[in-house]
Design a protein around this motif. Structure first.
Motif, PDB file in Angstrom:
ATOM      1  N   VAL A  48     -11.629   7.038  13.840  1.00  0.00           N
ATOM      2  CA  VAL A  48     -11.008   7.990  12.462  1.00  0.00           C
ATOM      3  C   VAL A  48      -9.689   8.216  12.835  1.00  0.00           C
ATOM      4  CG1 VAL A  48     -11.334   9.822  11.485  1.00  0.00           C
ATOM      5  CG2 VAL A  48     -13.294   8.961  12.041  1.00  0.00           C
ATOM      6  N   LEU A  49      -9.070   8.649  14.049  1.00  0.00           N
ATOM      7  CA  LEU A  49      -7.857   8.997  14.237  1.00  0.00           C
ATOM      8  C   LEU A  49      -6.976   7.782  14.084  1.00  0.00           C
ATOM      9  CD1 LEU A  49      -8.224  11.529  17.179  1.00  0.00           C
ATOM     10  CD2 LEU A  49      -7.724  12.083  14.501  1.00  0.00           C
ATOM     11  N   LEU A  50      -7.411   6.621  14.481  1.00  0.00           N
ATOM     12  CA  LEU A  50      -6.537   5.117  14.486  1.00  0.00           C
ATOM     13  C   LEU A  50      -6.266   5.061  13.117  1.00  0.00           C
ATOM     14  CD1 LEU A  50      -8.020   3.234  17.468  1.00  0.00           C
ATOM     15  CD2 LEU A  50      -5.621   4.283  17.326  1.00  0.00           C
ATOM     16  N   ARG A  51      -7.436   5.351  12.188  1.00  0.00           N
ATOM     17  CA  ARG A  51      -7.205   5.011  10.584  1.00  0.00           C
ATOM     18  C   ARG A  51      -5.981   5.844  10.329  1.00  0.00           C
ATOM     19  NH1 ARG A  51     -13.106   4.116  11.021  1.00  0.00           N
ATOM     20  NH2 ARG A  51     -13.340   6.419  10.019  1.00  0.00           N
ATOM     21  N   GLU A  52      -6.276   6.982  10.855  1.00  0.00           N
ATOM     22  CA  GLU A  52      -5.111   8.022  10.244  1.00  0.00           C
ATOM     23  C   GLU A  52      -3.703   7.648  10.768  1.00  0.00           C
ATOM     24  OE1 GLU A  52      -5.343  11.397   8.469  1.00  0.00           O
ATOM     25  OE2 GLU A  52      -6.475  10.098   7.759  1.00  0.00           O
ATOM     26  N   VAL A  53      -3.488   6.904  11.933  1.00  0.00           N
ATOM     27  CA  VAL A  53      -2.522   6.774  12.485  1.00  0.00           C
ATOM     28  C   VAL A  53      -2.176   5.607  11.634  1.00  0.00           C
ATOM     29  CG1 VAL A  53      -1.288   5.273  14.463  1.00  0.00           C
ATOM     30  CG2 VAL A  53      -2.693   7.481  14.795  1.00  0.00           C
ATOM     31  N   GLN A  54      -2.722   4.466  11.100  1.00  0.00           N
ATOM     32  CA  GLN A  54      -2.703   3.420  10.415  1.00  0.00           C
ATOM     33  C   GLN A  54      -2.083   4.054   8.967  1.00  0.00           C
ATOM     34  OE1 GLN A  54      -2.338   0.124  11.582  1.00  0.00           O
ATOM     35  NE2 GLN A  54      -1.052   0.069   9.684  1.00  0.00           N
ATOM     36  N   ARG A  55      -2.548   4.983   8.527  1.00  0.00           N
ATOM     37  CA  ARG A  55      -2.066   5.287   7.219  1.00  0.00           C
ATOM     38  C   ARG A  55      -0.880   6.170   7.124  1.00  0.00           C
ATOM     39  NH1 ARG A  55      -2.743  10.169   3.962  1.00  0.00           N
ATOM     40  NH2 ARG A  55      -3.813  11.304   6.014  1.00  0.00           N
ATOM     41  N   LEU A  56      -0.484   6.777   8.223  1.00  0.00           N
ATOM     42  CA  LEU A  56       0.618   7.451   8.589  1.00  0.00           C
ATOM     43  C   LEU A  56       1.872   6.361   8.757  1.00  0.00           C
ATOM     44  CD1 LEU A  56       2.482   9.824   9.216  1.00  0.00           C
ATOM     45  CD2 LEU A  56       1.859   9.500  11.692  1.00  0.00           C
ATOM     46  N   ALA A  57       1.406   5.210   9.505  1.00  0.00           N
ATOM     47  CA  ALA A  57       2.512   4.084   9.538  1.00  0.00           C
ATOM     48  C   ALA A  57       2.721   3.479   8.229  1.00  0.00           C
ATOM     49  CB  ALA A  57       1.877   3.003  10.421  1.00  0.00           C
ATOM     50  N   ASP A  58       1.754   3.294   7.525  1.00  0.00           N
ATOM     51  CA  ASP A  58       2.055   2.904   6.050  1.00  0.00           C
ATOM     52  C   ASP A  58       2.636   3.746   5.157  1.00  0.00           C
ATOM     53  OD1 ASP A  58       0.181   0.663   7.203  1.00  0.00           O
ATOM     54  OD2 ASP A  58      -1.513   1.414   5.800  1.00  0.00           O
ATOM     55  N   SER A  59       2.559   4.922   5.242  1.00  0.00           N
ATOM     56  CA  SER A  59       3.327   5.858   4.755  1.00  0.00           C
ATOM     57  C   SER A  59       4.816   6.013   5.117  1.00  0.00           C
ATOM     58  CB  SER A  59       2.554   7.208   4.976  1.00  0.00           C
ATOM     59  OG  SER A  59       2.949   7.882   6.165  1.00  0.00           O
TER      60      SER A  59
END
Length: 1437
Positions: A916-927
């Motif tokens: 779940v957190l890694l998905r958040e990291v990827q979302r942060l990277a995309d943002s």
């Protein structure tokens, strides 16, 4: 004194109220409104003469005790001029009360001078040779009880002078005494003080002091005379033996506690007592199986225990050996001076050879009698006794004295390691001590250690605990094996083979086991390292559920291989040994233990649960066989092999049954192994705890107020709800707000003590300490002062999940005091009566520790999985990060929380959380426009944070903090708008100031940092490959709050400590229900750390705080064997012992569980208990119980079908009338709409539980009208639980029974919140003991017939105090008919479509698990339709 009094048993209600001699005397003299004065004629002729004529039976004494002879007649009428018979009666009845576990010494507290006189009279009679030996044995029992009750100041004042330094006046020479005094200046001071006290006393005072210092010496000499009395007749010899056994018990008790041992041990060794005993005719005639010999061995253990009697320091093995070698060296030096030629070989011999008895004796044989006497004199040994002494002072006696002094005695741990195996055989299960404990009735002592108020050393505590725990475990195994064999019904065929006509789910007949592998012994051992055998189980005829139980055996589970061959009934001859006769009578010829290695299928493959599930899903053919690969007890196997090689038969050829036990009952080996390892290792306890644990020194020394590391400032976070709550919670303390803040401000609060550190309590004189009634007085302290400050909690992020959870309980002052003490370092005892919020306090303590000390780890222990889960669920509701929680053991599956908190569940949860957190990291990277798979792993996420995230935050803060622009710049420069687009908007409030907006930004930064911090903690789980490594890492490094049961801690102690597990705090719930050794093991689950102490390195336990929460006035730990429970005090918990020792404790005094009227039913046990306002205002407490006139009532149940209580088998007590009545009331309540899950049915005996369960199965199970209640079980198993409505069956109609134990009664009366309905025989409890009358007084204020209210459904609209007409039920048949008619009307209404079913039961009914009889369908209760109170109208809906 026969406790059971033959066929008469125990006094019944008829004995108390009928035409009994003693009952008539009681009614005429003291059971009146104004008791008459004590008359000599009544004492001598009516009481004593009758008792003496009957040979003082226990039945009569128990009857007199229940008639309140002691409280209302003998003690009020006692004076210094009382007759000897009066004193003897008092002592006998005190013995009875002690045997019955009733309070004794408080009865004497109001007349201390008269008690001192009485005690002195007992001591004088105890050495009066004109008194019959049997009576003096009873007086010895009284004295034993007194020395076991040194926590009472009244008793301690009388006992202490008897074992003081004055005893040393009786040492055989002044020179020897001077040698002892020279060892310590403290001894010299004590000796001079005793001498000065004697010189300053008047004539009467000197006589008293002379009596006190000579009393024990006189008693020892008389004991010796009885051992050597060869002229006594057969009856007198038997009485002498019983007297000697009781006196040996007294000596063992004196030597087993340091305050009583200090001077007594020296006197006994000076008297050469062990040598005198072993050469006596009584000892010689006793035989190998005699109790006396075993008592002497116990005395020898305590005599030679490796301890410095004056400092209390335990001697290491090396120091013990050095002291022994010093004795040998002294002998050689004396021999060199006296007989250099004749003892030349002895002088030149090495210490090892002279340590052996035979070798030493051979050297001394060359000396004449005079030379041996001279040798004894030079060695400082007594060789002369008073002229009247019957001790034979001849050459063998002097030789025995010399040899027993010099020979090597085993170190105490040798008996644990060599003589007490932890896996039993049939010989161990049926040894003489085990069988004696079965027959224990209080008339004789037992050769087993006791758990006292104090212990000599930590090692002594381990030795006693190991011995008793092992005995209790083996007793339970023996009873289980006997019950299983009884169920199997073995029968001997004419061919000699054994056939089993019965069935037990815990056993399967097998063919002989096949030995498949034997491994050579390890280096230094002489038994095989491992012996594996294979056993084939025929499971073809087992039901699937039972087969799965056998297949579910885990690795290292212990099973028992039995050789069951019933004796030939045509041959009645036995060899006379009770042990073998007991075993052979049930057909048990051999028993061997084995541990499970693997469960195999028919083809020899390891059986896996996945395969088993697949077999069930595919509905494959039922398997015919399962194979068990077992690891045998190697030591027993070696002995069996040697026996077989000698031609005495192969045990394994005769094995024909395998027996298992339930997993939770079968952990004895792991626990015993842990205790043994602790005893054999040098495991330290925290230095601040050791003296308090052993029972010495200042009881308050381990509390935080006495420790140097007391915290001056403490953050209470959400403990207080508001300023008013803070002020209310600190009564008598000065609370000053921080001058930098307003006078009143909201929480959180930080309290800083403004007091100077308290000085240690002044040391008081021994005389003062002896006179204190309940331990030392608390040191006077001034009112505490606190300065209160606050802080603004940080913004943790913009999402709702970022908001911390807060406590909502408005804690009372005692609860706040407990929370403060628990958060501070040191020892905290919290006594929590029923419903006073013990669990809430414990969870708040844990929360405060968690937040105040982020680097510390807390171990949370409870007695049962159920209690642990309740505590755990409250912890989950606090502001504690779930990744720091870990639940060990097998109770985790019962948790109702969302996540799994076991080791496997936590690892899985970490991996899921990581995804779940890694998905958040990827979302942060995309943002932020970072191209690439930055959320691919924890490692790439860490790289992303350092390269992309951290620089952005730094740039943002540099621009915002250094810029002069307004608040718009904060919003404009914020770099993560896109990422927080899914947060509640607006992210930055438009009306906020720049500081507010910056705090929002800091919250966002904390949220992002928390994501990466969590990933950093999850990263090791990516790197570690094996599940075991991940689980161990979680335990050792990640978890900060680790929970487990006390049994799990004891079982896994070595494994957990071996992992390097570290923790700083222990919080123990239900501490009063946990045996003392299981209380202690959680303190030493970690390996000690080396601490430099000057030039030396010492081991130190780093434990900082211990919090024990419990209630010693409720049930104690469960111990099956009555002897270990009552004689050895194995049911003693550490919590209870610390309370007895006077360790300061905090009493929670506000209950919020029950209606005030229900709380009043048990308030007599807790005088300071009061009710929280909610119990009088909340609607559920104000509203009446629908259909019932009263919220509580005692319903008297007469004989039903001519019977009251019955006993189909020993201790399996039932009462059909009460069972039917309870179930009928339950049905009535269900018909009114009461939810089934809000009703519990309790009883006081397992037999009644089985009967009620059968009645429920016949009437209610499967019926939508009724269903099963939330719980059906015994009171003992329901401690710690509660329900809205409780139906209680007391069962007994002949006597009070177990309910005379006030702890059990307290639990029974305190389980209900809204309604309690008690079924029993009113006259039994009206005429019961004095202790119970107060408990039942309020119940008996109301009518004894059940009163119902008609035309009312649940929930009721009326209030509980409303007066109205009620229908009175004449008995169980009346209520049964009433329910029958209601049921018919309900069924008719349903058929006509005009009624509604009551809400279905939400549970299948919690039923306390008992023996296998309930699950086999082999119960002792069978209901016949003709026995039903109700007809068949309660149709299944």
């Amino acid at each position: 004194m026969d406790r059971e009094a033959g066929p008469r048993g125990r006094p019944t209600t008829e004995d108390l109220t009928g035409d009994n001699h003693f009952a008539n005397i009681a009614r005429a003299n003291w059971l009146t409104k104004i008791p008459s004065k004590v008359l000599p004629n009544v004492i001598d002729n009516e009481l004593w003469a009758q008792l003496e004529q009957e040979d003082i039976p226990y039945f009569s004494l128990l009857l007199l005790e229940q008639l309140q002879t002691l409280e209302r007649y003998l003690w009020p009428g006692y004076s210094e001029n009382a007759s000897n018979h009066h004193v003897l009666l008092l002592a006998l009845l005190v013995n009875v009360k002690r045997q019955e576990h009733l309070p004794i010494w408080p009865l004497f507290a109001e007349r201390p001078d008269e008690f001192s006189s009485f005690f002195r009279r007992v001591l004088e009679l105890g050495i009066d040779r004109s008194l019959p030996t049997k009576l003096r044995s009873h007086l010895l029992t009284f004295i034993v009880g007194a020395f076991q009750s040194l926590d009472s100041g009244l008793v301690r004042k009388e006992c202490a002078p008897l074992v003081g330094i004055g005893l040393w006046h009786n040492l055989h020479s002044d020179a020897v005494r001077e040698q002892y005094l020279a060892k310590s200046t403290q001894l010299q001071k004590a000796w001079r003080a005793a001498g000065k006290k004697f010189e300053n006393a008047d004539v009467a005072g000197q006589a008293r002091l002379r009596f006190e210092r000579n009393w024990l010496f006189t008693l020892v000499l008389e004991f010796s005379d009885k051992l050597y009395d060869v002229d006594a007749g057969a009856d007198q010899k038997e009485e002498n033996v019983l007297y000697c056994e009781r006196f040996l018990e007294l000596l063992c008790d004196l030597l087993s506690q340091l305050p009583t041992r200090r001077y007594v041990s020296t006197l006994l060794q000076d008297l050469n007592l062990l040598a005198a005993i072993r050469l006596s005719p009584v000892y010689d005639d006793a035989g190998q199986d005699a109790m006396l010999r075993d008592m002497v061995e116990l005395l020898a253990h305590y005599t030679h225990f490796p301890i410095d009697d004056h400092s209390g320091k335990q001697l290491s093995r090396q120091e013990y050996e050095e002291a022994h070698n010093a004795r040998i060296s002294r002998l050689q030096k004396v021999a060199l001076r006296l007989h250099p030629e004749r003892l030349k070989i002895l002088i030149l011999a090495n210490f090892g050879s002279l340590s052996q008895r035979d070798e030493l004796t051979s050297h001394l044989e060359a000396l004449t009698d005079a030379e041996i006497t001279e040798l004894c004199r030079e060695l400082g040994l007594r060789f002369q006794y008073p002229e009247k002494s019957l001790i034979v002072q001849d050459r063998p006696f002097l030789l025995e004295t010399l040899v027993s002094t010099i020979e090597r005695k085993p170190y105490y741990t040798d008996t644990i390691q060599l003589d007490q195996p932890i896996l039993p055989t049939e010989r161990i299960l049926y040894d003489r001590n085990s069988l004696r404990s079965d027959d224990y009735n209080g008339s004789r002592p037992l050769a087993i250690p006791k758990l006292n108020l104090q212990y000599l050393t930590i090692g002594d505590f381990f030795w006693r605990s190991f011995t008793l725990y092992r005995s209790e475990a083996f007793y339970e195994i023996r009873k289980h094996v006997e019950d299983t064999i009884k169920r199997l019904q073995p029968r001997r065929l004419q061919s000699g083979e054994t056939k089993f006509d019965g069935f037990s789910r815990m056993a399967i007949p097998i063919s002989k086991p096949a030995v498949v592998d034997t491994t050579l012994p390890r280096v230094g051992e002489d038994v095989p390292a491992e012996v594996k055998v294979e056993v084939i189980l025929d499971v073809s005829r087992l039901q699937p559920g039972l087969r799965r139980e056998w297949e579910g055996l885990r690795q290292d589970d212990v099973v028992f291989l039995l050789a069951v061959h019933p004796p030939d009934t045509s041959l009645k001859l036995t060899n006379g040994h009770k042990r073998e006769a007991e075993a052979e009578s049930i057909g048990l010829r051999a028993l061997r233990c084995a541990e499970v290695v693997n469960v195999l299928d028919e083809n020899g493959r390891v059986l896996r649960h996945e395969q088993e599930a697949h077999d069930r899903d595919e509905e494959l053919a039922r398997p015919r066989q399962r194979r068990l690969l077992l690891r045998l007890d190697a030591k027993a196997y070696k002995a069996d092999k040697e026996r077989a090689d000698a031609g005495r038969g192969d045990v394994y050829e005769t094995v024909n049954v395998i027996v298992r036990r339930r997993a939770r009952e079968n952990n004895f080996k792991a626990v015993l192994d842990s205790i043994r390892q602790l005893a054999l290792s040098d495991v330290p306890v925290p230095s601040w705890l050791q003296e308090v644990f052993l029972g010495y020194g200042d009881p308050a020394s381990a509390t935080y107020k006495r420790l140097p590391n007391r915290l001056k400032s403490l953050d209470y976070r959400d403990t207080f709800l508001d300023w008013q709550h803070l002020v209310e919670s600190l009564p008598g303390k000065t609370v000053e707000p921080d001058p930098n803040v307003d006078s009143s401000f909201p929480p959180p609060y930080v309290l800083s003590s403004t007091d100077t550190p308290a000085a240690p309590a002044p040391r008081q004189s021994k005389k003062r300490r002896r006179d204190q009634p309940d331990g030392p007085d608390p040191a006077p302290t001034a009112a505490e002062s606190f300065q209160v400050s606050t802080y603004k909690p940080p913004n943790n992020g913009p999402y709702p999940t970022d908001t911390p959870k807060k406590n909502t309980v408005r804690f009372t002052p005692p609860q706040v005091n407990a929370i403060t003490s628990g958060t501070q370092p040191g020892l905290t005892l919290i006594v929590g009566p029923p419903g006073t919020g013990k669990t809430d306090v414990a969870t708040q303590i844990i929360s405060n520790i968690y937040h105040n000390f982020p680097a510390q780890r807390t171990l949370l222990i409870a007695h049962s999985n159920q209690a642990l889960n309740q505590l755990f669920q409250k912890i989950v509701g606090l502001d504690i990060d779930e990744r720091h929680l870990l639940r060990l053991g097998h109770g985790e599956e019962e948790l109702t929380t969302e996540g799994s908190f076991s080791k496997a569940g936590r690892v899985e949860r970490f991996m899921e959380r990581g995804a779940v957190l890694l998905r958040e990291v990827q979302r942060l990277a995309d943002s932020v426009g970072a191209v690439g798979n930055h959320g691919g792993s924890c490692e790439t996420a860490s790289y992303f944070f350092e390269v992309w995230v951290r620089p952005r935050w730094k740039r943002f803060w540099d621009e915002v903090e250094n810029g002069s622009e307004g608040k718009e710049m904060v919003v404009e420069k914020f770099p993560f708008h896109a990422f927080f687009a899914d947060a509640p908007q607006p992210l930055f409030p438009s009306a906020g100031s720049k500081e507010v907006l910056m705090e929002v930004a800091r919250g966002c930064e904390r949220h992002i940092r928390r994501v990466f911090d969590e990933l950093a903690e999850i990263r090791p789980f990516e790197i570690l490959r094996s599940q075991r490594d991940k689980s161990n890492y979680l335990l050792v490094k990640e978890a900060r709050i680790i929970t487990m049961t006390s049994t799990h801690a004891a079982m896994r102690r070595q494994e957990i400590a071996g992992l390097g597990f570290r923790y700083d705090n222990v919080v123990m719930e239900e501490a009063a229900q946990i045996t003392e050794i299981e209380n202690f093991v959680p303190f030493v689950l970690q390996a000690p750390r080396s601490v430099e102490n000057g030039k030396e390195k010492t081991k130190e336990d780093q434990l900082k705080r211990i919090v024990l929460v419990g209630d010693h006035l409720q049930n104690s730990p469960v111990v099956q064997n009555a002897a270990f429970r009552s004689y050895a005090n194995l049911e003693q918990s550490l919590f209870q012992r610390l309370i007895r020792l006077g360790v300061p404790h905090i009493l929670l005094d506000a209950q919020g569980r029950s209606r005030p009227s229900l709380a009043d039913l048990y308030k007599w046990r807790y005088p300071s208990l009061f009710n929280l306002p909610s119990t009088s205002k909340a609607p559920e407490f104000v509203r009446a119980n629908a259909g019932l006139r009263y919220e509580y009532q005692f319903i008297s149940v007469p004989d039903y079908k001519g019977q009251g209580e019955t006993e189909p088998s020993p201790h399996f007590i039932q009462n059909l009338g009460e069972a039917e009545y309870c179930v009928a009331l339950y049905q009535y309540m269900r018909l009114l709409g009461y939810p089934a899950e809000k009703i519990s049915i309790l009883c006081t005996y397992a037999g009644q539980r089985a009967l009620i369960r059968d009645v429920l199965a016949h009437r209610c199970k499967g019926s939508r009208l009724f269903g099963m209640p939330a719980w059906v079980g015994t009171v003992d198993k329901y401690q710690g639980e509660q329900n809205d409505y409780v139906i209680l069956s007391l069962v007994r109609t002949k006597g009070v029974g177990y309910l005379r134990d006030l702890r059990r009664l307290t639990v029974a009366l305190s389980r209900a919140r809204l309604g309690l309905y008690v079924f029993g025989r009113r006259e039994v409890f009206e005429e019961s003991s004095l202790e119970l009358r107060e408990a039942f007084a309020r119940l008996f204020e109301r009518e004894g017939k059940l009163k119902l209210v008609t035309n009312e459904m649940w929930p009721a609209e009326r209030e509980v105090q409303d007066e109205l007409e009620a229908v009175e039920m004449e008995g169980v048949e009346h209520l049964g008919q009433y329910v029958f008619e209601m049921t018919q009307a309900k069924v008719k209404a349903l058929k006509d479509g005009g009624g509604m079913l009551p809400p279905p039961a939400q549970t299948a009914g919690g039923v306390e698990e008992d023996g296998e009889e309930a699950e086999d369908g082999e119960g002792d209760v069978a209901l016949v339709d003709g026995d039903a109170v109700l007809g068949d109208a309660e149709m299944k809906m």
